[in-house]
Design an enzyme around this catalytic site. Structure first.
Site, PDB file in Angstrom:
ATOM      1  N   GLU A 256       0.856  -1.191   0.000  1.00 51.46           N
ATOM      2  CA  GLU A 256       0.000   0.000   0.000  1.00 51.46           C
ATOM      3  C   GLU A 256       0.894   1.245   0.000  1.00 51.46           C
ATOM      4  O   GLU A 256       1.916   1.277   0.671  1.00 51.46           O
ATOM      5  CB  GLU A 256      -0.907  -0.064   1.240  1.00 51.46           C
ATOM      6  CG  GLU A 256      -1.548   1.221   1.682  1.00 51.46           C
ATOM      7  CD  GLU A 256      -2.561   1.784   0.695  1.00 51.46           C
ATOM      8  OE1 GLU A 256      -3.388   1.037   0.170  1.00 51.46           O
ATOM      9  OE2 GLU A 256      -2.500   3.006   0.460  1.00 51.46           O
ATOM     10  N   CYS A 331     -13.512  -0.373  -7.958  1.00 51.56           N
ATOM     11  CA  CYS A 331     -14.567   0.606  -7.668  1.00 51.56           C
ATOM     12  C   CYS A 331     -14.869   1.428  -8.918  1.00 51.56           C
ATOM     13  O   CYS A 331     -15.595   2.413  -8.850  1.00 51.56           O
ATOM     14  CB  CYS A 331     -14.171   1.497  -6.490  1.00 51.56           C
ATOM     15  SG  CYS A 331     -12.583   2.285  -6.713  1.00 51.56           S
TER      16      CYS A 331
HETATM   17  N1  SAH Z   1      -8.168  -3.067  -0.403  1.00 51.07           N
HETATM   18  C1  SAH Z   1      -8.465  -1.967   0.489  1.00 51.07           C
HETATM   19  C2  SAH Z   1      -8.260  -0.586  -0.148  1.00 51.07           C
HETATM   20  C3  SAH Z   1      -8.762  -0.377  -1.552  1.00 51.07           C
HETATM   21  S1  SAH Z   1      -8.833   1.331  -2.084  1.00 51.07           S
HETATM   22  C4  SAH Z   1      -9.847  -2.098   1.077  1.00 51.07           C
HETATM   23  O1  SAH Z   1     -10.690  -2.827   0.560  1.00 51.07           O
HETATM   24  O2  SAH Z   1     -10.118  -1.472   2.102  1.00 51.07           O
HETATM   25  C5  SAH Z   1      -7.384   1.527  -2.988  1.00 51.07           C
HETATM   26  C6  SAH Z   1      -6.126   1.681  -2.155  1.00 51.07           C
HETATM   27  O3  SAH Z   1      -5.038   1.803  -3.070  1.00 51.07           O
HETATM   28  C7  SAH Z   1      -6.066   2.919  -1.257  1.00 51.07           C
HETATM   29  O4  SAH Z   1      -5.776   2.506   0.062  1.00 51.07           O
HETATM   30  C8  SAH Z   1      -4.909   3.744  -1.836  1.00 51.07           C
HETATM   31  O5  SAH Z   1      -4.169   4.436  -0.856  1.00 51.07           O
HETATM   32  C9  SAH Z   1      -4.067   2.674  -2.499  1.00 51.07           C
HETATM   33  N2  SAH Z   1      -3.188   3.118  -3.595  1.00 51.07           N
HETATM   34  C10 SAH Z   1      -3.414   4.081  -4.520  1.00 51.07           C
HETATM   35  N3  SAH Z   1      -2.400   4.127  -5.414  1.00 51.07           N
HETATM   36  C11 SAH Z   1      -1.517   3.169  -5.046  1.00 51.07           C
HETATM   37  C12 SAH Z   1      -0.279   2.713  -5.590  1.00 51.07           C
HETATM   38  N4  SAH Z   1       0.239   3.272  -6.681  1.00 51.07           N
HETATM   39  N5  SAH Z   1       0.357   1.701  -4.978  1.00 51.07           N
HETATM   40  C13 SAH Z   1      -0.177   1.116  -3.863  1.00 51.07           C
HETATM   41  N6  SAH Z   1      -1.346   1.493  -3.323  1.00 51.07           N
HETATM   42  C14 SAH Z   1      -2.017   2.506  -3.887  1.00 51.07           C
END
Ligand code: SAH
Length: 377
Positions: A256, A331
């Protein structure tokens, strides 16, 4: 069918006037059209029995009369409201109390046009299972005068408020939260339960806004997956799905980008006494590329990217890694369809399930299971 009684609508719910059935019909038609070129089975959207008051988070601004309001879609205009059909009802009750206390103490409100004043927004989050509420005051100032009295009065009237945070955002920007924070009351986080595990949620970390549909989505996603040795949970947020998947695996790795979310994930891991998960704060694409270089053997990948979807480089790295299964949660079905096309030669995909995670809005959440093609070495 409930009707939005607010005199001026914020525009957040595209389908509130048509009713829930009509909204589902429109979403199903949209999904049919979008996924048709992939030639997979498109299941009808999995709906909510009670589609109202599902939002466990609200972002509120106040007008000059201290009336709480919602932002009109794609604008800075504040539409005063008393009860929103999407918000958790307790959240709207607390926001009314906050408005009254602000008025009593003549709290300085921010005016975006003049870039003057202090309180810009109030963000509320509620743990649907634990009933704990977090209040974040977003201010241009590092100091909130009268913080003690504010906290005392608010908690007296609404004892579910377990923590109050001052978030400092001095920038001229529509982005709600700033980086710096001070705890005004409580521990600085709330706890909620999801799929039998407990999760600590801070003001900055991502947490699904519809608790019940999120549980159904995770249960569906994980039940469609086989038992695995090594699972990677990419774009893992505070580690929710990875920790739930840990029951099925020997080892899970979570990746993340957001540092606060990773901190929460580490605490959540300890909180739930899960030993077989490790978290990495990194860009998902870069991490995957490094793991390919290190020849990490992975059996399954969960990917849950933001609305922009994943990157071609991420997908290329996944294909090199050759996990037997990929669960792609999205999403934004449009970027999911775009990304799925890149997997086509290496993975098969039979069906798509969509969940009505955001009833009455235009948004849907979708899940597909990709299986590595047997004919591919
Ligand atoms: N799987 C989690 C979060 C999904 S939302 C859940 O269900 O609660 C998408 C997530 O991707 C967010 O937490 C955001 O911070 C993260 N994110 C966005 N760009 C990213 C990247 N380039 N590398 C890793 N994580 C990323």
């Amino acid at each position: 069918m409930l009707k939005c009684t607010q005199a001026k609508r914020c525009g957040g719910c595209a389908y509130i006037d048509q009713g829930y059935e009509a909204s589902l019909k429109a979403k199903n038609a949209y999904l049919q059209k979008l996924y048709k070129p992939l030639h997979i089975k498109i299941h009808p959207i999995i709906c909510m029995e009670d589609p109202y008051h599902y939002r466990n988070k609200a972002i509120i601004a106040f007008n000059s009369q201290y009336q709480p309001g919602l932002y009109e879609e794609s604008s800075h205009r504040i539409i005063p409201y008393t009860a929103c059909l999407l918000h958790d009802e307790k959240i709207d009750e607390v926001i009314q109390t906050i408005g009254m206390i602000f008025k009593k103490y003549h709290v300085s409100l921010y005016d975006p046009r003049a870039h003057k004043g202090e309180i810009r927004h109030v963000v509320l989050r509620r743990g649907v299972v634990t009933h704990e509420i977090m209040v974040t005051l977003v201010s241009t100032s590092d100091v909130f005068k009268g913080a003690k009295n504010f906290a005392k009065e608010l908690v007296k009237k609404n004892p579910e408020v377990k923590t109050i945070i001052l978030n400092i955002n001095k920038r001229r920007t529509p982005i709600v939260l700033g980086e710096k924070e001070k705890i005004l009351y409580g521990k600085g986080y709330i706890v909620d339960e999801l799929c039998g595990l407990s999760f600590k949620i801070s003001s900055q970390s991502f947490y699904q806004i519809n608790h019940d549909q999120c549980e159904r989505l995770y249960q569906h996603a994980l039940s469609s997956m086989s038992q695995h040795q090594i699972i990677v949970d990419t774009y893992c947020g505070i580690g929710t799905i990875g920790m739930i998947a840990a029951k099925k695996a020997k080892q899970v790795f979570g990746v993340e980008l957001n540092g606060d979310a990773i901190q929460d994930a580490q605490i959540n891991k300890a909180y739930n006494q899960i030993k077989n998960i490790r978290f990495f704060k990194d860009d998902a694409t870069k991490w995957m590329q490094r793991m390919v270089a290190e020849d990490l053997k992975v059996d399954a990948i969960i990917m849950d990217p933001p609305r922009t979807g994943s990157t071609p480089e991420f997908i290329a790295a996944v294909k090199q890694m050759k996990p037997a299964e990929i669960i792609y949660i999205s999403c934004n079905p449009e970027t999911q369809v775009r990304d799925l096309k890149h997997f086509k030669n290496d993975y098969t995909c039979q069906e798509i399930y969509a969940f009505d995670m955001f009833p009455f809005t235009k948004h849907v959440e979708s899940v597909v299971l990709l299986t590595h093609r047997k004919d591919k070495p």
